[in-house]
Scaffold this motif. Structure first.
Motif, PDB file in Angstrom:
ATOM      1  N   ARG A 141       0.817  -1.208   0.000  1.00 30.34           N
ATOM      2  CA  ARG A 141       0.000   0.000   0.000  1.00 30.34           C
ATOM      3  C   ARG A 141       0.855   1.264   0.000  1.00 30.34           C
ATOM      4  NH1 ARG A 141      -5.260   1.703   2.262  1.00 30.34           N
ATOM      5  NH2 ARG A 141      -5.083   3.942   2.681  1.00 30.34           N
ATOM      6  N   ALA A 142       2.045   1.188   0.585  1.00 24.17           N
ATOM      7  CA  ALA A 142       2.929   2.355   0.651  1.00 24.17           C
ATOM      8  C   ALA A 142       3.507   2.732  -0.712  1.00 24.17           C
ATOM      9  CB  ALA A 142       4.053   2.109   1.646  1.00 24.17           C
ATOM     10  N   GLY A 143       3.281   1.908  -1.731  1.00 26.78           N
ATOM     11  CA  GLY A 143       3.659   2.295  -3.088  1.00 26.78           C
ATOM     12  C   GLY A 143       4.740   1.469  -3.729  1.00 26.78           C
ATOM     13  N   GLY A 144       5.541   0.781  -2.913  1.00 27.17           N
ATOM     14  CA  GLY A 144       6.608  -0.037  -3.474  1.00 27.17           C
ATOM     15  C   GLY A 144       7.781   0.762  -4.008  1.00 27.17           C
ATOM     16  N   GLY A 145       7.891   2.021  -3.620  1.00 22.90           N
ATOM     17  CA  GLY A 145       8.970   2.866  -4.143  1.00 22.90           C
ATOM     18  C   GLY A 145      10.015   3.187  -3.100  1.00 22.90           C
ATOM     19  N   GLU A 146      11.027   3.961  -3.541  1.00 28.07           N
ATOM     20  CA  GLU A 146      12.095   4.413  -2.653  1.00 28.07           C
ATOM     21  C   GLU A 146      12.452   5.846  -2.989  1.00 28.07           C
ATOM     22  OE1 GLU A 146      15.543   2.012  -2.910  1.00 28.07           O
ATOM     23  OE2 GLU A 146      14.651   0.257  -1.975  1.00 28.07           O
ATOM     24  N   GLU A 147      12.617   6.653  -1.955  1.00 28.08           N
ATOM     25  CA  GLU A 147      13.149   7.994  -2.110  1.00 28.08           C
ATOM     26  C   GLU A 147      14.361   8.136  -1.202  1.00 28.08           C
ATOM     27  OE1 GLU A 147       8.894  10.247  -2.951  1.00 28.08           O
ATOM     28  OE2 GLU A 147      10.069  10.759  -1.182  1.00 28.08           O
ATOM     29  N   MET A 148      15.155   9.150  -1.488  1.00 26.65           N
ATOM     30  CA  MET A 148      16.358   9.427  -0.696  1.00 26.65           C
ATOM     31  C   MET A 148      17.235   8.182  -0.634  1.00 26.65           C
ATOM     32  SD  MET A 148      14.834  12.063   2.163  1.00 26.65           S
ATOM     33  CE  MET A 148      13.956  10.855   3.110  1.00 26.65           C
ATOM     34  N   GLY A 149      17.632   7.738   0.542  1.00 23.59           N
ATOM     35  CA  GLY A 149      18.435   6.519   0.633  1.00 23.59           C
ATOM     36  C   GLY A 149      19.897   6.709   0.325  1.00 23.59           C
ATOM     37  N   GLY A 150      20.403   7.952   0.418  1.00 18.48           N
ATOM     38  CA  GLY A 150      21.825   8.170   0.177  1.00 18.48           C
ATOM     39  C   GLY A 150      22.218   7.887  -1.261  1.00 18.48           C
ATOM     40  N   ILE A 151      23.367   7.243  -1.427  1.00 18.19           N
ATOM     41  CA  ILE A 151      23.877   6.933  -2.767  1.00 18.19           C
ATOM     42  C   ILE A 151      22.869   6.095  -3.542  1.00 18.19           C
ATOM     43  CG2 ILE A 151      25.618   5.571  -3.993  1.00 18.19           C
ATOM     44  CD1 ILE A 151      27.677   6.593  -2.078  1.00 18.19           C
ATOM     45  N   ARG A 152      22.193   5.192  -2.853  1.00 18.99           N
ATOM     46  CA  ARG A 152      21.205   4.343  -3.522  1.00 18.99           C
ATOM     47  C   ARG A 152      20.148   5.189  -4.231  1.00 18.99           C
ATOM     48  NH1 ARG A 152      19.332  -1.016  -2.888  1.00 18.99           N
ATOM     49  NH2 ARG A 152      17.103  -1.258  -3.306  1.00 18.99           N
ATOM     50  N   GLY A 153      19.726   6.294  -3.598  1.00 19.87           N
ATOM     51  CA  GLY A 153      18.742   7.175  -4.208  1.00 19.87           C
ATOM     52  C   GLY A 153      19.263   7.851  -5.462  1.00 19.87           C
ATOM     53  N   VAL A 154      20.535   8.240  -5.454  1.00 20.96           N
ATOM     54  CA  VAL A 154      21.134   8.890  -6.623  1.00 20.96           C
ATOM     55  C   VAL A 154      21.129   7.935  -7.816  1.00 20.96           C
ATOM     56  CG1 VAL A 154      23.220  10.014  -7.518  1.00 20.96           C
ATOM     57  CG2 VAL A 154      22.563  10.328  -5.123  1.00 20.96           C
ATOM     58  N   TYR A 155      21.322   6.655  -7.529  1.00 21.03           N
ATOM     59  CA  TYR A 155      21.359   5.658  -8.605  1.00 21.03           C
ATOM     60  C   TYR A 155      20.060   5.609  -9.409  1.00 21.03           C
ATOM     61  CZ  TYR A 155      25.689   3.600  -6.699  1.00 21.03           C
ATOM     62  OH  TYR A 155      26.974   3.393  -6.276  1.00 21.03           O
ATOM     63  N   HIS A 156      18.931   6.022  -8.808  1.00 20.81           N
ATOM     64  CA  HIS A 156      17.660   5.990  -9.533  1.00 20.81           C
ATOM     65  C   HIS A 156      17.670   6.918 -10.754  1.00 20.81           C
ATOM     66  CE1 HIS A 156      15.888   3.442  -6.585  1.00 20.81           C
ATOM     67  NE2 HIS A 156      15.755   4.348  -5.642  1.00 20.81           N
ATOM     68  N   TYR A 157      18.553   7.902 -10.733  1.00 23.31           N
ATOM     69  CA  TYR A 157      18.599   8.874 -11.831  1.00 23.31           C
ATOM     70  C   TYR A 157      19.803   8.645 -12.748  1.00 23.31           C
ATOM     71  CZ  TYR A 157      15.086  11.076  -8.943  1.00 23.31           C
ATOM     72  OH  TYR A 157      13.947  11.315  -8.218  1.00 23.31           O
ATOM     73  N   LEU A 158      20.452   7.518 -12.571  1.00 20.56           N
ATOM     74  CA  LEU A 158      21.607   7.168 -13.396  1.00 20.56           C
ATOM     75  C   LEU A 158      21.315   5.893 -14.175  1.00 20.56           C
ATOM     76  CD1 LEU A 158      24.438   7.696 -10.734  1.00 20.56           C
ATOM     77  CD2 LEU A 158      23.764   9.297 -12.523  1.00 20.56           C
ATOM     78  N   GLN A 159      21.877   5.801 -15.356  1.00 18.18           N
ATOM     79  CA  GLN A 159      21.765   4.578 -16.148  1.00 18.18           C
ATOM     80  C   GLN A 159      23.002   3.729 -15.916  1.00 18.18           C
ATOM     81  OE1 GLN A 159      19.412   3.112 -18.133  1.00 18.18           O
ATOM     82  NE2 GLN A 159      20.868   1.424 -18.204  1.00 18.18           N
TER      83      GLN A 159
END
Length: 682
Positions: free
Chosen positions: A481-499
């Motif tokens: 129900r919380a959406g299954g997503g991730e925000e922030m999370g340090g370096i891990r979060g930055v990886y979401h915007y990198l290929q």
């Protein structure tokens, strides 16, 4: 009445056909008109991709991180302007602190991450993968900024934090963004963006703002873009399922409001500090932001024999809470953000009241300070009791987004875990206990349906950030129900915007691409010695080949005497039966120390100091009579920032130390870090 404007394609635009009239949440007075009618979203997104994206990708991670730090400092100097307008959202000073300074804090946190990335526009991820027997073909991974734009659709409850916590991550990654806050409180987001634009710290096109409802903003989204959504699960799922997002394989990060829980451990008694901590934490989650937090506690799960004690203690604390005009002295709870939100909450309260009893009704037991209940968007706290939570299940399905929570009993910790799971996925659950075994059991059993678990007790309470506070370096999000997503999370979060891309080729080629020495690549001899060269002059792959040293038993004895390391394998040849060693073996740290003696150039030069050791391995025993030599290779260069004008301009150089014996086998390998002075001191 002023118009809230949109900042798109390098200019502020006031749109016609008012779509929403924002009202002061405390007085009900209209304060601004909001509209995004007529905006050309295809052009807006393309402007960000080309103008902002191109500029950001030219910057290194270090430069982008410094940009975030500069922006954080700039906004901190102007924060009082934001606080003043934030009162109109119904927020108290402490509520606004979470939103405003919490958001700025995210900028500072992600700015600090720049030191964990290379001083390059891209990132090299993981370790070298050896793909061939002879070593002429290897693989690696690089991560480059995506060539699209991030579209952030945010909720009304945190108009500043919601924007800053997201853009901190995508900007560090090198990706531009369009932010669409809720039109309900976008007037505050607009004020912050005006200051950001005026600062000229961010490259033009890297941040755009749509303040109205933004109908159609996702229509031109395409492959390479990223969409994030914070808000209701129902709306988020509809957007996530848009056919063209699926067809274009657009990542969609959904962070939805969830039915979070807080559990009082079964070993806690009313006389324990943990009982008081539990009540204090629940009270805070009900009253802060008037309960309008996606992480707020909606389900209070307690041992059944403590139900009455918890009800009484929580009611007593709520009665002492001053609710009303957030500008008034002593007020600790303000209004909901909008009258619309109050209407929605009332409908949810009716559903819950059909199944449960109200055990605390703030309408009857709390006084409103310097405000009018009808004119303002005020809702007094309400606490329900659900004596049969396994059968009366509305509490696990309906989220009242306001100062509302429900107390329910459990008979065993296993039951507590089951009740938590009935929420079908939460952003956060907390357990308050001083019993670490109890905490361990609960955490491991409940983790699969939670994005975060807080364990609170007397030992960490003083410094704990609390149930409702997601932290920049930790993941914010949750399953189900919380959406299954991730925000922030340090370096891990930055990886979401990198290929992340796998690269394969000869070690020389992969070295050139990554600018990190790869095993098997060419190692031209360094002239002059590497320790005689300034940071700018050092070239990746250049190598010092040292003279050699034959290890003796005297070396082993002397090193044992010096270090105090008399481990039997080094000192007692009679104790080696049944071990891996044939005879007395040299200390690994002797081998590494002797290697340093072989490769160091002792004269004063550009090398300032040894900074540390990474990845040290001893791969083959070194016995007396073995002859060792060293290959010292420039592995990687990392430029550092000057902390003051008088500071020494320098960088960190990683040297690969390969210690080999007379057979050519590597006996030890390590990466050492040295601080090296730059030739250019400006």
């Amino acid at each position: 009445m002023r118009k809230v404007e949109n900042y798109v394609m390098g200019q502020w635009i006031s749109c016609p056909d008012v779509e929403y009239v924002a009202r002061n949440a405390v007085t009900g007075e209209p304060i601004a008109e909001v509209s995004s009618v007529g905006l050309d979203y295809a052009s807006i997104l393309e402007y960000g991709r080309k103008k902002g994206g191109t500029a950001l990708r030219k910057m290194t991670f270090r430069e982008r991180g410094q940009m975030l730090k500069n922006l954080a400092l700039y906004l901190t100097e102007r924060k009082e302007v934001f606080y003043e307008l934030s009162y109109a959202t119904g927020a108290t000073r402490s509520d606004s602190w979470i939103d405003i300074e919490g958001g700025i804090g995210n900028l500072f946190s992600y700015a600090s991450l720049r030191r964990q990335f290379p001083d390059k526009p891209f990132h090299v991820d993981g370790q070298t993968v050896h793909l061939s027997k002879g070593g002429s073909f290897i693989g690696h991974h690089i991560m480059v900024p995506k060539r699209g734009i991030a579209v952030h659709i945010n909720a009304f409850n945190f108009p500043v934090w919601g924007m800053l916590e997201k853009i901190a991550v995508n900007l560090l990654a090198g990706m531009p963004a369009v932010v669409k806050p809720s039109e309900y409180t976008s007037y505050l987001t607009e004020l912050v963006v005006r200051h950001i634009v005026d600062s000229q710290i961010l490259p033009e096109g890297s941040l755009q703002l749509v303040t109205g409802p933004g109908r159609g903003i996702l229509d031109p989204v395409r492959n390479g873009d990223v969409v994030t959504f914070t808000g209701s699960a129902a709306t988020g799922k509809k957007l996530k399922a848009l056919p063209h997002l699926l067809e274009e394989s657009v990542p969609f990060n959904l962070e939805a409001d969830s039915l979070n829980a807080s559990v009082l451990g079964e070993t806690v008694t009313p006389n324990d500090p943990e009982f008081d901590l539990f009540i204090k934490e629940i009270h805070r989650e009900i009253t802060v932001k008037a309960g309008q937090k996606c992480t707020a506690v909606r389900r209070i799960i307690v041992p059944e024999h403590l139900m009455e004690a918890v009800e009484k203690a929580l009611a007593d604390r709520l009665r002492s809470t001053r609710m009303g005009n957030p500008r008034a002295e002593g007020v600790r709870m303000g209004a909901l953000a909008t009258h619309i939100q109050r209407e929605r909450l009332q409908k949810h309260l009716e559903v819950l009241a059909d199944e449960m009893d109200v055990v605390f009704d703030g309408d009857r037991e709390m006084e409103l300070i310097e405000a009018d209940m009808e004119r303002g968007a005020f809702v007094a706290p309400k606490i329900f009791r659900n004596s049969d939570p396994f059968r009366k299940t509305a509490v696990h399905e309906v989220e009242p987004f306001g100062p509302v929570s429900t107390i329910m009993p459990y008979k065993s910790l296993e039951e507590a875990v089951e009740l938590v799971a009935m929420g079908k996925g939460s952003l956060v659950t907390s357990i308050v206990t001083n019993d670490d075994r109890e905490a361990s059991y609960f955490t491991l059993e409940a983790a699969h349906l939670n994005g975060r678990i807080l364990v609170l007790n007397r030992r960490c309470a003083k410094e704990s950030t609390g149930h409702g506070s997601p932290m920049p370096m930790l993941t914010h999000g949750g399953p189900g129900r919380a959406g299954g997503g991730e925000e922030m999370g340090g370096i891990r979060g930055v990886y979401h915007y990198l290929q992340r891309t796998a690269i394969q080729g000869h070690p020389d080629t992969i070295t050139e691409i990554t600018q990190i020495y790869q095993p098997g690549a060419s190692r031209p001899e360094a002239v002059p010695h590497l320790f005689r060269q300034y940071f700018e002059d050092l070239k990746i792959g250049d190598t010092v080949y040292t003279h050699k040293h034959t290890v003796t038993e005297a070396d082993i004895v002397n090193f044992a005497n010096l270090s105090g390391d008399n481990f039997y394998a080094h000192m007692d040849a009679t104790s080696l039966e049944g071990t891996l060693f044939e005879r007395r073996v040299a200390h690994g740290y002797f081998v590494l120390s002797k290697a340093a003696g072989l490769f160091v150039d002792p004269k004063k030069g550009p090398v300032l100091l040894n900074y540390g050791i990474e990845e040290c391995r001893f791969t083959k025993p070194v016995y007396p009579g073995a002859t060792i030599g060293v290959k010292l290779t420039v592995k990687e260069k990392i430029s550092q920032e000057k902390r003051s004008p008088d500071d020494i301009a320098r960088g960190i150089v990683k040297f690969y130390v390969d210690v080999y014996d007379e057979t050519g086998d590597t006996v030890a390998a390590a990466t050492i870090l040295t601080m090296v002075k730059k030739r250019n001191q400006e």
